[in-house]
Scaffold this motif. Structure first.
Motif, PDB file in Angstrom:
ATOM      1  N   GLY A 316       0.797  -1.213   0.000  1.00  0.00           N
ATOM      2  CA  GLY A 316       0.000   0.000   0.000  1.00  0.00           C
ATOM      3  C   GLY A 316       0.832   1.267   0.000  1.00  0.00           C
ATOM      4  O   GLY A 316       2.046   1.250  -0.229  1.00  0.00           O
ATOM      5  N   ASP A 317       0.170   2.376   0.284  1.00  0.00           N
ATOM      6  CA  ASP A 317       0.815   3.685   0.193  1.00  0.00           C
ATOM      7  C   ASP A 317       1.921   3.874   1.219  1.00  0.00           C
ATOM      8  O   ASP A 317       2.738   4.784   1.080  1.00  0.00           O
ATOM      9  N   GLY A 318       1.982   3.055   2.257  1.00  0.00           N
ATOM     10  CA  GLY A 318       3.049   3.162   3.230  1.00  0.00           C
ATOM     11  C   GLY A 318       4.406   2.791   2.670  1.00  0.00           C
ATOM     12  O   GLY A 318       5.431   3.093   3.281  1.00  0.00           O
ATOM     13  N   ALA A 319       4.428   2.151   1.503  1.00  0.00           N
ATOM     14  CA  ALA A 319       5.690   1.785   0.854  1.00  0.00           C
ATOM     15  C   ALA A 319       5.943   2.599  -0.408  1.00  0.00           C
ATOM     16  O   ALA A 319       6.979   2.430  -1.054  1.00  0.00           O
ATOM     17  N   GLY A 320       5.023   3.482  -0.770  1.00  0.00           N
ATOM     18  CA  GLY A 320       5.142   4.293  -1.981  1.00  0.00           C
ATOM     19  C   GLY A 320       3.752   4.643  -2.480  1.00  0.00           C
ATOM     20  O   GLY A 320       2.907   3.753  -2.636  1.00  0.00           O
ATOM     21  N   ILE A 321       3.507   5.907  -2.727  1.00  0.00           N
ATOM     22  CA  ILE A 321       2.156   6.362  -3.082  1.00  0.00           C
ATOM     23  C   ILE A 321       1.755   5.810  -4.448  1.00  0.00           C
ATOM     24  O   ILE A 321       2.429   6.027  -5.455  1.00  0.00           O
ATOM     25  N   ALA A 322       0.637   5.081  -4.463  1.00  0.00           N
ATOM     26  CA  ALA A 322       0.141   4.529  -5.725  1.00  0.00           C
ATOM     27  C   ALA A 322      -1.382   4.502  -5.788  1.00  0.00           C
ATOM     28  O   ALA A 322      -1.943   4.161  -6.823  1.00  0.00           O
ATOM     29  N   GLY A 323      -2.076   4.807  -4.697  1.00  0.00           N
ATOM     30  CA  GLY A 323      -3.526   4.869  -4.732  1.00  0.00           C
ATOM     31  C   GLY A 323      -4.195   3.618  -4.188  1.00  0.00           C
ATOM     32  O   GLY A 323      -3.560   2.583  -3.941  1.00  0.00           O
ATOM     33  N   ALA A 324      -5.523   3.706  -4.030  1.00  0.00           N
ATOM     34  CA  ALA A 324      -6.289   2.646  -3.385  1.00  0.00           C
ATOM     35  C   ALA A 324      -6.324   1.366  -4.209  1.00  0.00           C
ATOM     36  O   ALA A 324      -6.250   0.263  -3.656  1.00  0.00           O
ATOM     37  N   ASP A 325      -6.461   1.485  -5.526  1.00  0.00           N
ATOM     38  CA  ASP A 325      -6.500   0.285  -6.368  1.00  0.00           C
ATOM     39  C   ASP A 325      -5.192  -0.495  -6.258  1.00  0.00           C
ATOM     40  O   ASP A 325      -5.186  -1.718  -6.122  1.00  0.00           O
ATOM     41  N   ALA A 326      -4.077   0.219  -6.321  1.00  0.00           N
ATOM     42  CA  ALA A 326      -2.778  -0.427  -6.189  1.00  0.00           C
ATOM     43  C   ALA A 326      -2.607  -1.011  -4.788  1.00  0.00           C
ATOM     44  O   ALA A 326      -1.982  -2.070  -4.620  1.00  0.00           O
ATOM     45  N   ALA A 327      -3.169  -0.350  -3.771  1.00  0.00           N
ATOM     46  CA  ALA A 327      -3.054  -0.855  -2.406  1.00  0.00           C
ATOM     47  C   ALA A 327      -3.737  -2.213  -2.260  1.00  0.00           C
ATOM     48  O   ALA A 327      -3.207  -3.123  -1.614  1.00  0.00           O
ATOM     49  N   GLU A 328      -4.914  -2.355  -2.865  1.00  0.00           N
ATOM     50  CA  GLU A 328      -5.591  -3.650  -2.819  1.00  0.00           C
ATOM     51  C   GLU A 328      -4.727  -4.742  -3.453  1.00  0.00           C
ATOM     52  O   GLU A 328      -4.571  -5.838  -2.900  1.00  0.00           O
ATOM     53  N   LEU A 329      -4.176  -4.446  -4.616  1.00  0.00           N
ATOM     54  CA  LEU A 329      -3.334  -5.416  -5.310  1.00  0.00           C
ATOM     55  C   LEU A 329      -2.081  -5.731  -4.505  1.00  0.00           C
ATOM     56  O   LEU A 329      -1.679  -6.891  -4.373  1.00  0.00           O
ATOM     57  N   ALA A 330      -1.448  -4.694  -3.961  1.00  0.00           N
ATOM     58  CA  ALA A 330      -0.213  -4.893  -3.209  1.00  0.00           C
ATOM     59  C   ALA A 330      -0.458  -5.673  -1.922  1.00  0.00           C
ATOM     60  O   ALA A 330       0.391  -6.472  -1.497  1.00  0.00           O
ATOM     61  N   GLY A 331      -1.594  -5.452  -1.278  1.00  0.00           N
ATOM     62  CA  GLY A 331      -1.918  -6.213  -0.084  1.00  0.00           C
ATOM     63  C   GLY A 331      -2.072  -7.688  -0.389  1.00  0.00           C
ATOM     64  O   GLY A 331      -1.562  -8.557   0.340  1.00  0.00           O
ATOM     65  N   ARG A 332      -2.760  -7.987  -1.478  1.00  0.00           N
ATOM     66  CA  ARG A 332      -2.922  -9.374  -1.889  1.00  0.00           C
ATOM     67  C   ARG A 332      -1.574  -9.997  -2.264  1.00  0.00           C
ATOM     68  O   ARG A 332      -1.264 -11.139  -1.919  1.00  0.00           O
ATOM     69  N   ARG A 333      -0.737  -9.212  -2.987  1.00  0.00           N
ATOM     70  CA  ARG A 333       0.560  -9.745  -3.426  1.00  0.00           C
ATOM     71  C   ARG A 333       1.476 -10.006  -2.237  1.00  0.00           C
ATOM     72  O   ARG A 333       2.205 -11.016  -2.216  1.00  0.00           O
ATOM     73  N   ALA A 334       1.471  -9.142  -1.248  1.00  0.00           N
ATOM     74  CA  ALA A 334       2.303  -9.353  -0.064  1.00  0.00           C
ATOM     75  C   ALA A 334       1.875 -10.613   0.684  1.00  0.00           C
ATOM     76  O   ALA A 334       2.716 -11.384   1.174  1.00  0.00           O
ATOM     77  N   ALA A 335       0.557 -10.828   0.770  1.00  0.00           N
ATOM     78  CA  ALA A 335       0.063 -12.034   1.435  1.00  0.00           C
ATOM     79  C   ALA A 335       0.473 -13.291   0.670  1.00  0.00           C
ATOM     80  O   ALA A 335       0.827 -14.314   1.271  1.00  0.00           O
ATOM     81  N   LEU A 336       0.434 -13.238  -0.655  1.00  0.00           N
ATOM     82  CA  LEU A 336       0.868 -14.382  -1.458  1.00  0.00           C
ATOM     83  C   LEU A 336       2.353 -14.659  -1.266  1.00  0.00           C
ATOM     84  O   LEU A 336       2.790 -15.819  -1.209  1.00  0.00           O
ATOM     85  N   ALA A 337       3.143 -13.603  -1.162  1.00  0.00           N
ATOM     86  CA  ALA A 337       4.583 -13.781  -0.901  1.00  0.00           C
ATOM     87  C   ALA A 337       4.803 -14.420   0.456  1.00  0.00           C
ATOM     88  O   ALA A 337       5.667 -15.302   0.609  1.00  0.00           O
ATOM     89  N   LEU A 338       4.043 -13.985   1.447  1.00  0.00           N
ATOM     90  CA  LEU A 338       4.157 -14.560   2.786  1.00  0.00           C
ATOM     91  C   LEU A 338       3.810 -16.049   2.757  1.00  0.00           C
ATOM     92  O   LEU A 338       4.520 -16.876   3.354  1.00  0.00           O
ATOM     93  N   LEU A 339       2.730 -16.391   2.062  1.00  0.00           N
ATOM     94  CA  LEU A 339       2.341 -17.797   1.958  1.00  0.00           C
ATOM     95  C   LEU A 339       3.416 -18.616   1.259  1.00  0.00           C
ATOM     96  O   LEU A 339       3.715 -19.750   1.658  1.00  0.00           O
ATOM     97  N   ASP A 340       4.005 -18.043   0.232  1.00  0.00           N
ATOM     98  CA  ASP A 340       5.077 -18.734  -0.472  1.00  0.00           C
ATOM     99  C   ASP A 340       6.272 -18.971   0.450  1.00  0.00           C
ATOM    100  O   ASP A 340       6.887 -20.042   0.442  1.00  0.00           O
ATOM    101  N   ASP A 341       6.601 -17.982   1.270  1.00  0.00           N
ATOM    102  CA  ASP A 341       7.718 -18.122   2.198  1.00  0.00           C
ATOM    103  C   ASP A 341       7.428 -19.151   3.285  1.00  0.00           C
ATOM    104  O   ASP A 341       8.340 -19.773   3.824  1.00  0.00           O
ATOM    105  N   LEU A 342       6.142 -19.334   3.608  1.00  0.00           N
ATOM    106  CA  LEU A 342       5.752 -20.349   4.583  1.00  0.00           C
ATOM    107  C   LEU A 342       5.698 -21.737   3.964  1.00  0.00           C
ATOM    108  O   LEU A 342       5.576 -22.732   4.687  1.00  0.00           O
ATOM    109  N   GLY A 343       5.745 -21.814   2.640  1.00  0.00           N
ATOM    110  CA  GLY A 343       5.585 -23.102   1.971  1.00  0.00           C
ATOM    111  C   GLY A 343       4.146 -23.518   1.846  1.00  0.00           C
ATOM    112  O   GLY A 343       3.842 -24.698   1.602  1.00  0.00           O
ATOM    113  N   SER A 344       3.224 -22.567   1.997  1.00  0.00           N
ATOM    114  CA  SER A 344       1.798 -22.858   1.893  1.00  0.00           C
ATOM    115  C   SER A 344       1.337 -22.742   0.443  1.00  0.00           C
ATOM    116  O   SER A 344       1.937 -22.037  -0.369  1.00  0.00           O
ATOM    117  N   VAL A 345       0.261 -23.389   0.138  1.00  0.00           N
ATOM    118  CA  VAL A 345      -0.321 -23.326  -1.201  1.00  0.00           C
ATOM    119  C   VAL A 345      -1.155 -22.061  -1.314  1.00  0.00           C
ATOM    120  O   VAL A 345      -2.011 -21.791  -0.457  1.00  0.00           O
TER     121      VAL A 345
END
Length: 486
Positions: A316-345
């Motif tokens: 989201g915007d706390g890492a670089g201003i990009a707006g609400a639409d980008a924040a939704e995408l970035a939140g989902r992408r960060a969660a997917l990265a976390l799951l990948d790092d955990l070895g989760s599907v």
């Protein structure tokens, strides 16, 4: 590993909500910590619960009503499956532990994985009169309208630059407030030149153009390429008993093409775009780099949102201003990265794109943001025009001349040294309001670039907290009243 993971999300705006949704879909139960009373963040801020506030979402959010409703509904559905902690202030971060304050009590929150979705705050540059009652940030003006159902004044001028300038003016005028003018420091020719870079997001561009057109059609004065000279005050506020010598706003002064003008008003909404809230990422040990586009220091992250610290993700915007639409995408992408790092599907969400598509969408939005930053560039060398007696740090009452004298007499070239010698940025706001202005002044006075003067290092507490919970490990209400006073 996923069973032992303690996942915490800071922020319940668009990025935080989508991150939580993705993790829940994978069978995890994250903790979601949010400073606000209700979820939605600043952009989709909800009014207080109850019957006293009757404005519809269409009235509150305009074109974004459907998106706001989707975020609100998604979070409401997630509540039984997450540990949601509203009205909880995160004020510090140790390795693998957050320090939070809720209901007057200090509550440590341990984590193995942390998603920081802290959002943004207004970028403010001072000008003479900016500390007068009746001068608000654009975000503060928005909060008054959305959360409290009131305007900041009877006759309001919005001044500065950036898309938010026109959005807030539109929201006020649409709600029936008297918007006297919009004063944009960015020239119209600059905005027109940047237009081709914004064509890859036509819907977003069209909304911005609509706001401007609507304001003009409804008689709101719009001035481009202005230089703001100052805000004038009055010595008393009519109708308020018992307040002697109180000051308020009476007019704003500006110039364009050498012509000086004054416009009467009772309040000013002031802002020069947005600035990421990065203090928590700093305390978490994330590495920072200077970003030429945003003209500020940002925490490093990869395309998936991973920071330089293992187990810490930025969205989201706390890492670089990009707006609400980008924040939704970035939140989902960060969660997917976390799951990948955990070895989760990674879960399959019908309404959400996969990782590769998210990154392509974010790259497209970033190209749009380049156009936005070019169209609404910051004023050139703003500190050169600041008079010596103008307050730069209102918390510690430090004026521009004090800072310039420190640079001249002590040879200061780095912002934290200037802070140590003058106390600029040591007050209640911890530099959130004055830090960037101090950096600009130091750069101008020392003949350096913004990157060369460095950045203010974050220190806990990153926001004001009462001292009692730190001294007593109990609820403030349980402390005797005389002890609270002491």
């Amino acid at each position: 590993m996923s069973e032992r993971a303690e996942i915490v999300i800071v922020g319940a705006g668009p990025a935080g909500v989508r991150a939580a949704q993705t993790l829940v879909a994978a069978g995890l139960r994250p903790i979601v910590v949010d400073e606000n009373v209700r979820w939605g963040g600043q952009i989709y801020r909800q009014p207080p619960a109850g019957d006293g506030f009757t404005r519809t979402k269409q009235a509150l959010y305009g074109f974004e009503a459907a998106k706001a409703d989707a975020i609100h509904r998604t979070m409401a559905a997630l509540l039984p499956q997450i540990d949601y902690r509203p009205e909880t202030l995160v004020w510090a971060c140790d390795p693998k532990r957050l320090h939070t304050l809720h209901g007057g009590c200090e509550m440590p929150v341990p984590f193995t994985h942390l998603i920081i979705a802290s959002g943004a705050t207004d970028r403010v540059f001072p000008l003479p009169g900016w500390t007068l009652p009746g001068v608000y940030t654009l975000g503060g003006a928005q909060v008054a309208l959305k959360a409290q159902g009131c305007a900041i004044g009877e006759q309001v001028v919005f001044a500065g630059t950036g898309p938010l300038l026109y959005l807030v003016a539109y929201q006020y005028a649409k709600a029936g407030a008297n918007v006297a003018a919009v004063l944009d420091t960015s020239a119209f020719a600059r905005q027109a030149k940047a237009m081709p870079r914004m064509l890859n997001q036509p819907a977003t561009l069209a909304k911005g153009l609509y706001y401007v057109g609507w304001l003009r059609a409804h008689g709101v004065r719009i001035e481009h390429g202005v230089t703001l000279d100052g805000i004038e005050g009055i010595e008393g506020i009519e109708g308020i008993e018992g307040i002697e010598g109180a000051a308020g706003v009476s007019a704003i002064r500006w110039q364009r093409d050498g012509r000086r003008q004054t416009l009467e008003c009772s309040a000013v909404g002031l802002g020069f775009g947005l600035r990421p809230e990065t203090q928590l990422a700093d305390l978490a040990g994330c590495r920072f780099v200077f970003d030429d586009l945003n003209q500020c220091w940002l925490p490093e992250r990869d395309a998936a949102g991973r920071s330089s610290q293992p187990g810490i993700y930025l969205a989201g915007d706390g890492a670089g201003i990009a707006g609400a639409d980008a924040a939704e995408l970035a939140g989902r992408r960060a969660a997917l990265a976390l799951l990948d790092d955990l070895g989760s599907v990674a879960p399959t969400l019908p309404e959400g794109p996969g990782a590769a598509r998210i990154e392509r969408k974010l790259a497209s939005i970033q190209r749009f943001r380049v156009g936005i930053e070019q169209a609404f560039a910051l004023p050139d060398n703003p500190a050169a025009r600041w008079p010596g007696d103008m307050l730069v740090c209102r918390c510690e009452e430090i004026d521009a001349q004090t800072l310039r004298d420190c640079v001249r007499h002590d040879g200061v070239t780095e912002i934290n040294r200037l802070k140590a010698l003058t106390r600029v940025g040591m007050g209640r706001c911890q530099g959130r309001m004055c830090g960037e202005a101090a950096c600009h002044l130091l750069a101008q006075a020392s003949g350096q670039t913004l990157a060369e003067v460095g950045r203010l290092r974050a220190q806990a507490p990153i926001k004001p907290i009462p001292i009692a919970p730190m001294l007593f490990d109990q609820d403030v209400a349980a402390i005797p009243e005389e002890a609270r006073d002491e």
